[in-house]
Design a protein around this motif. Structure first.
Motif, PDB file in Angstrom:
ATOM      1  N   GLU A  49     -83.042 -16.660 -31.077  1.00 47.86           N
ATOM      2  CA  GLU A  49     -83.088 -15.589 -32.068  1.00 47.86           C
ATOM      3  C   GLU A  49     -83.918 -14.412 -31.585  1.00 47.86           C
ATOM      4  O   GLU A  49     -83.568 -13.245 -31.827  1.00 47.86           O
ATOM      5  CB  GLU A  49     -83.645 -16.137 -33.381  1.00 47.86           C
ATOM      6  N   THR A  50     -85.013 -14.710 -30.886  1.00 44.23           N
ATOM      7  CA  THR A  50     -85.856 -13.648 -30.338  1.00 44.23           C
ATOM      8  C   THR A  50     -85.089 -12.853 -29.298  1.00 44.23           C
ATOM      9  O   THR A  50     -85.139 -11.615 -29.257  1.00 44.23           O
ATOM     10  CB  THR A  50     -87.137 -14.236 -29.717  1.00 44.23           C
ATOM     11  N   GLU A  51     -84.353 -13.558 -28.440  1.00 39.83           N
ATOM     12  CA  GLU A  51     -83.579 -12.882 -27.395  1.00 39.83           C
ATOM     13  C   GLU A  51     -82.506 -11.987 -27.994  1.00 39.83           C
ATOM     14  O   GLU A  51     -82.252 -10.873 -27.503  1.00 39.83           O
ATOM     15  CB  GLU A  51     -82.951 -13.904 -26.460  1.00 39.83           C
ATOM     16  N   LYS A  52     -81.858 -12.446 -29.057  1.00 40.55           N
ATOM     17  CA  LYS A  52     -80.801 -11.647 -29.686  1.00 40.55           C
ATOM     18  C   LYS A  52     -81.352 -10.329 -30.219  1.00 40.55           C
ATOM     19  O   LYS A  52     -80.687  -9.284 -30.142  1.00 40.55           O
ATOM     20  CB  LYS A  52     -80.159 -12.439 -30.825  1.00 40.55           C
ATOM     21  N   LEU A  53     -82.564 -10.367 -30.784  1.00 43.07           N
ATOM     22  CA  LEU A  53     -83.167  -9.132 -31.291  1.00 43.07           C
ATOM     23  C   LEU A  53     -83.560  -8.193 -30.152  1.00 43.07           C
ATOM     24  O   LEU A  53     -83.536  -6.979 -30.300  1.00 43.07           O
ATOM     25  CB  LEU A  53     -84.407  -9.465 -32.129  1.00 43.07           C
ATOM     26  N   SER A 176     -85.960  -2.282 -33.139  1.00 45.64           N
ATOM     27  CA  SER A 176     -86.263  -3.176 -34.263  1.00 45.64           C
ATOM     28  C   SER A 176     -87.624  -3.831 -34.057  1.00 45.64           C
ATOM     29  O   SER A 176     -87.714  -5.046 -33.938  1.00 45.64           O
ATOM     30  CB  SER A 176     -85.188  -4.252 -34.382  1.00 45.64           C
ATOM     31  N   PRO A 177     -88.696  -3.043 -34.005  1.00 48.56           N
ATOM     32  CA  PRO A 177     -90.014  -3.587 -33.661  1.00 48.56           C
ATOM     33  C   PRO A 177     -90.560  -4.595 -34.664  1.00 48.56           C
ATOM     34  O   PRO A 177     -91.145  -5.596 -34.272  1.00 48.56           O
ATOM     35  CB  PRO A 177     -90.897  -2.332 -33.593  1.00 48.56           C
ATOM     36  N   ASP A 178     -90.358  -4.355 -35.969  1.00 51.57           N
ATOM     37  CA  ASP A 178     -90.953  -5.260 -36.961  1.00 51.57           C
ATOM     38  C   ASP A 178     -90.304  -6.636 -36.925  1.00 51.57           C
ATOM     39  O   ASP A 178     -90.991  -7.660 -36.923  1.00 51.57           O
ATOM     40  CB  ASP A 178     -90.825  -4.648 -38.364  1.00 51.57           C
ATOM     41  N   SER A 179     -88.981  -6.679 -36.902  1.00 49.38           N
ATOM     42  CA  SER A 179     -88.300  -7.972 -36.883  1.00 49.38           C
ATOM     43  C   SER A 179     -88.565  -8.711 -35.585  1.00 49.38           C
ATOM     44  O   SER A 179     -88.697  -9.937 -35.570  1.00 49.38           O
ATOM     45  CB  SER A 179     -86.794  -7.780 -37.087  1.00 49.38           C
ATOM     46  N   LEU A 180     -88.664  -7.975 -34.488  1.00 43.99           N
ATOM     47  CA  LEU A 180     -88.946  -8.607 -33.204  1.00 43.99           C
ATOM     48  C   LEU A 180     -90.361  -9.186 -33.185  1.00 43.99           C
ATOM     49  O   LEU A 180     -90.591 -10.294 -32.685  1.00 43.99           O
ATOM     50  CB  LEU A 180     -88.754  -7.607 -32.065  1.00 43.99           C
ATOM     51  N   LYS A 181     -91.311  -8.457 -33.738  1.00 42.75           N
ATOM     52  CA  LYS A 181     -92.682  -8.960 -33.795  1.00 42.75           C
ATOM     53  C   LYS A 181     -92.746 -10.245 -34.616  1.00 42.75           C
ATOM     54  O   LYS A 181     -93.411 -11.220 -34.226  1.00 42.75           O
ATOM     55  CB  LYS A 181     -93.608  -7.904 -34.419  1.00 42.75           C
ATOM     56  N   THR A 182     -92.070 -10.244 -35.745  1.00 41.99           N
ATOM     57  CA  THR A 182     -92.071 -11.433 -36.612  1.00 41.99           C
ATOM     58  C   THR A 182     -91.454 -12.626 -35.897  1.00 41.99           C
ATOM     59  O   THR A 182     -92.002 -13.741 -35.914  1.00 41.99           O
ATOM     60  CB  THR A 182     -91.291 -11.155 -37.902  1.00 41.99           C
ATOM     61  N   LYS A 183     -90.322 -12.401 -35.255  1.00 42.89           N
ATOM     62  CA  LYS A 183     -89.646 -13.491 -34.557  1.00 42.89           C
ATOM     63  C   LYS A 183     -90.458 -13.976 -33.366  1.00 42.89           C
ATOM     64  O   LYS A 183     -90.488 -15.172 -33.054  1.00 42.89           O
ATOM     65  CB  LYS A 183     -88.257 -13.031 -34.112  1.00 42.89           C
ATOM     66  N   ARG A 184     -91.167 -13.046 -32.723  1.00 42.43           N
ATOM     67  CA  ARG A 184     -91.996 -13.450 -31.589  1.00 42.43           C
ATOM     68  C   ARG A 184     -93.152 -14.339 -32.054  1.00 42.43           C
ATOM     69  O   ARG A 184     -93.507 -15.308 -31.384  1.00 42.43           O
ATOM     70  CB  ARG A 184     -92.518 -12.223 -30.844  1.00 42.43           C
ATOM     71  N   LEU A 185     -93.741 -14.027 -33.192  1.00 46.29           N
ATOM     72  CA  LEU A 185     -94.802 -14.875 -33.742  1.00 46.29           C
ATOM     73  C   LEU A 185     -94.273 -16.278 -34.045  1.00 46.29           C
ATOM     74  O   LEU A 185     -94.954 -17.285 -33.797  1.00 46.29           O
ATOM     75  CB  LEU A 185     -95.380 -14.242 -35.003  1.00 46.29           C
ATOM     76  N   GLU A 186     -93.065 -16.345 -34.574  1.00 49.89           N
ATOM     77  CA  GLU A 186     -92.457 -17.651 -34.842  1.00 49.89           C
ATOM     78  C   GLU A 186     -92.235 -18.423 -33.543  1.00 49.89           C
ATOM     79  O   GLU A 186     -92.445 -19.642 -33.481  1.00 49.89           O
ATOM     80  CB  GLU A 186     -91.127 -17.458 -35.576  1.00 49.89           C
ATOM     81  N   ALA A 187     -91.786 -17.716 -32.513  1.00 49.64           N
ATOM     82  CA  ALA A 187     -91.566 -18.358 -31.218  1.00 49.64           C
ATOM     83  C   ALA A 187     -92.882 -18.835 -30.609  1.00 49.64           C
ATOM     84  O   ALA A 187     -92.939 -19.912 -29.992  1.00 49.64           O
ATOM     85  CB  ALA A 187     -90.863 -17.390 -30.267  1.00 49.64           C
ATOM     86  N   ASN A 188     -93.942 -18.036 -30.794  1.00 46.21           N
ATOM     87  CA  ASN A 188     -95.271 -18.468 -30.326  1.00 46.21           C
ATOM     88  C   ASN A 188     -95.630 -19.822 -30.926  1.00 46.21           C
ATOM     89  O   ASN A 188     -96.035 -20.759 -30.233  1.00 46.21           O
ATOM     90  CB  ASN A 188     -96.348 -17.453 -30.743  1.00 46.21           C
TER      91      ASN A 188
END
Length: 247
Positions: A49-53, A176-188
């Motif tokens: 999901e992170t990669e798609k964003l 899409s910085p906000d959605s990417l940041k959120t998804k990156r935190l989830e991936a972390n």
């Protein structure tokens, strides 16, 4: 035990590649045998999901300019390798020895550096150049074979490519910085859950297989990314990256 890495300074492209490198190690050693299937699937989903964003399209990302820069460094490293190989046939035993030293060093990085993905190739070339700067036998070989100008060309080409490629990544990711940041935190969070579960099994089993092998492979990968961060320096952290857990 799988060692620590500070994920926050990794740029988005590097961060995603790191996750897939880690997932690949776990996949090849069977998540079921490692008793981490649930954690593995959670990280894989989050990484996808992170990669798609992040990735709009390869066609948009890989511009003609970036391809030309990649070709420049490919030509440089191929040229150096070919010169070294040629000198292994030299009638001069000293030059032959220097050439074989360089060939042996190249072999540590595999046989297809120019076919690696962009970030892996960048990291490999940086590690090669670092060794050429710090190891006396390699410095002597470059001097004896008159490859210092080739070395300078490889370094310039690699750094130019890296600057252009990461700048292009950040430009595309900013859509899409906000959605990417959120998804990156989830991936972390998913990464740390998987890593901690692997470390738990490593401890319980007293370092038995298959956890010992996975730890060794993961640490090798982590070491490469830590080297990349160390060479970049503290002044170049990725500004779009959200704060990440350090563990």
């Amino acid at each position: 035990m799988i060692q620590s890495i500070v994920l926050q300074p990794l740029r988005n492209g590097e961060f995603i590649q790191f996750l897939f490198d880690f997932l690949n190690i776990v996949q090849k050693n069977d998540p079921d045998a490692l008793k981490v299937r649930a954690q593995f699937e959670a990280l894989k989903t989050s990484a996808d999901e992170t990669e798609k964003l992040f990735k709009i399209s390869q066609a948009s990302l890989i511009t003609a300019e970036i391809e030309a820069m990649d070709n420049r460094r490919d030509r440089a490293i191929t040229g150096i390798s070919m010169v070294a190989t040629a000198y292994t046939y030299s009638p001069d035993p000293v030059l032959e020895k220097h050439a074989k030293t360089l060939e042996a060093h190249f072999s540590l990085f595999g046989t297809g550096i120019t076919r690696d993905n962009y970030m892996s190739q960048t990291a490999s070339i940086r590690n090669i150049l670092s060794d050429w700067e710090t190891k006396s036998e390699l410095k002597d070989a470059l001097t004896a074979l008159r490859l210092k100008d080739w070395k300078a060309e490889l370094q310039a080409a690699n750094e130019q490519f890296y600057t252009a490629y990461t700048s292009r990544n950040e430009e595309l990711a900013s859509a899409s910085p906000d959605s990417l940041k959120t998804k990156r935190l989830e991936a972390n969070a998913a990464y740390y859950k998987l890593r901690d579960r692997l470390n738990g099994h490593f401890e319980i089993s007293d370092g038995a297989e298959p956890w010992a092998k996975v730890s060794s492979l993961a640490n090798q990968s982590i070491s490469n990314y830590n080297d990349l961060l160390a060479r970049r320096g503290a002044g170049e952290a990725a500004p779009e990256t959200p704060a990440a857990t350090v563990a």
